[in-house]
Design an enzyme around this catalytic site. Structure first.
Site, PDB file in Angstrom:
ATOM      1  N   ARG A 133       4.595   6.004  14.497  1.00  0.00           N
ATOM      2  CA  ARG A 133       4.553   6.535  13.128  1.00  0.00           C
ATOM      3  C   ARG A 133       4.025   7.964  13.099  1.00  0.00           C
ATOM      4  NH1 ARG A 133       1.017   4.086   8.203  1.00  0.00           N
ATOM      5  NH2 ARG A 133      -0.292   5.905   8.540  1.00  0.00           N
TER       6      ARG A 133
ATOM      7  N   ASP B 213       0.563   4.960   2.024  1.00  0.00           N
ATOM      8  CA  ASP B 213      -0.201   5.605   3.094  1.00  0.00           C
ATOM      9  C   ASP B 213      -1.019   6.786   2.558  1.00  0.00           C
ATOM     10  OD1 ASP B 213       0.925   3.838   4.887  1.00  0.00           O
ATOM     11  OD2 ASP B 213       2.489   5.233   5.539  1.00  0.00           O
TER      12      ASP B 213
ATOM     13  N   HIS C  90       0.826  -1.209   0.000  1.00  0.00           N
ATOM     14  CA  HIS C  90       0.000   0.000   0.000  1.00  0.00           C
ATOM     15  C   HIS C  90       0.859   1.257   0.000  1.00  0.00           C
ATOM     16  CE1 HIS C  90       0.942  -0.608   4.252  1.00  0.00           C
ATOM     17  NE2 HIS C  90       0.701   0.682   4.453  1.00  0.00           N
TER      18      HIS C  90
ATOM     19  N   HIS D 244       4.794   0.156   0.253  1.00  0.00           N
ATOM     20  CA  HIS D 244       5.478  -0.603   1.299  1.00  0.00           C
ATOM     21  C   HIS D 244       4.546  -1.663   1.868  1.00  0.00           C
ATOM     22  CE1 HIS D 244       3.456   2.660   3.503  1.00  0.00           C
ATOM     23  NE2 HIS D 244       3.427   1.849   4.555  1.00  0.00           N
TER      24      HIS D 244
HETATM   25  C1  SIN Z   1       2.812   0.933   7.796  1.00  0.00           C
HETATM   26  O1  SIN Z   1       2.229   0.332   6.925  1.00  0.00           O
HETATM   27  O2  SIN Z   1       2.768   2.148   7.885  1.00  0.00           O
HETATM   28  C2  SIN Z   1       3.630   0.159   8.819  1.00  0.00           C
HETATM   29  C3  SIN Z   1       4.791  -0.513   8.217  1.00  0.00           C
HETATM   30  C4  SIN Z   1       5.507  -1.383   9.212  1.00  0.00           C
HETATM   31  O3  SIN Z   1       5.007  -1.577  10.324  1.00  0.00           O
HETATM   32  O4  SIN Z   1       6.572  -1.891   8.890  1.00  0.00           O
END
Ligand code: SIN
Length: 275
Positions: free
Chosen positions: A264, A95, A93, A249
């Site tokens: 995050r 973000d 995906h 990612h």
């Molecule tokens: C995310 O998708 O923002 C998290 C990625 C992760 O936890 O490695």
């Protein structure tokens, strides 16, 4: 500081840097523009330091769907506990692609990581586009696609994955739909890149469902090619930031029975232009 590319085309590792040092920010910004994904190793920082670093790149975008850190509502918790099976972000995906002005970047700080596993993999949307044949490039350049938060964060999605305790379950807020070009011109680098993703893109505008599915699957197979990827193996304290307009990612969920906690912060972006 030492900046070492991670692969032939995406990502860099930064050693000997301190994200609290204002004098180092220009070099970090340049590395971010050049490599789209940077992992800055061994940062002994507080949540306030994390936020101050993020503000060097823009305004903070507060995520509507993740549980925040108690003391810092602008920081989202990305948590998988020992007793959970599913993890946040397991599918490829980008973000916030469901927003009209999608987030510029996300900045993850590793608080607790398993001994092994729990890596994050990234894919370069610029490389994926550049390696399409010219005829396919010309075809997809004119297309636009719809992105939505509903199916990922709405009531149905959350109730079908009750183990994702890191989420607020704020299902009523999952109302965003946005139309973006299928291929964008990157706002910083000017590079052309694919901007559809399996988690949030719902449909190519103006095509039948069958046509839309076929084109999206073809683009997804292209983006999944490992030569366009890099992989971050985390250590506690690492800070990884990625450009959401240049990458996909996914979190690798291979550490059942162990706890992983990330903080995050997401930074506001701009409306995206066609390539
Ligand atoms: C995310 O998708 O923002 C998290 C990625 C992760 O936890 O490695």
């Amino acid at each position: 500081m030492d900046i070492k590319p991670l692969t032939g085309g995406l990502g860099a590792e930064i050693l000997g840097a301190d994200v609290r040092d204002a004098a180092q920010i220009p070099a970090i910004k340049q590395a971010f523009t050049d490599h789209s994904v940077i992992v800055i190793r061994k940062q002994d920082i507080t949540p306030d330091d994390h936020l101050a670093f993020a503000r060097q790149f823009g305004e903070i975008n507060v995520n509507r769907f993740f549980k925040p850190v108690d003391t810092h509502p602008e920081i989202a918790m990305v948590l998988k506990d020992e007793n959970q099976k599913s993890a946040i972000g397991e599918r490829w995906h980008t973000d916030h692609s469901y927003d009209v002005e999608p987030a510029m970047c996300s900045i993850l700080h590793a608080i607790e990581v398993p001994q092994t596993g729990g890596d994050t993999v990234f894919a370069s949307m610029g490389m994926a586009f550049e390696h399409l044949s010219p005829a396919v490039q010309a075809f997809v350049l004119d297309l636009k696609a719809w992105h939505s938060s509903r199916h990922a964060f709405g009531a149905e999605a959350v109730s079908s994955e009750p183990n994702k305790t890191g989420r607020v379950g704020n299902t009523h807020a999952a109302t965003q739909d946005a139309l973006h070009p299928v291929v964008i011109r990157h706002p910083l680098s000017g590079r052309r890149g694919i901007y559809v993703n399996p988690d949030f893109t719902t449909r190519i505008d103006g095509l039948s469902e069958e046509e839309s599915d076929a084109i999206l699957q073809m683009l997804y197979r292209q983006c999944e090619r490992p030569e366009f990827h890099c992989r971050i193996r985390w250590q506690p304290g690492d800070v990884t930031m990625w450009d959401n307009r240049a990458t996909w990612h996914r979190a690798i969920n291979d550490y059942h029975g162990h706890r992983r906690l990330m903080h995050r912060v997401t930074v506001e972006g701009v409306a995206l232009s066609a390539a």
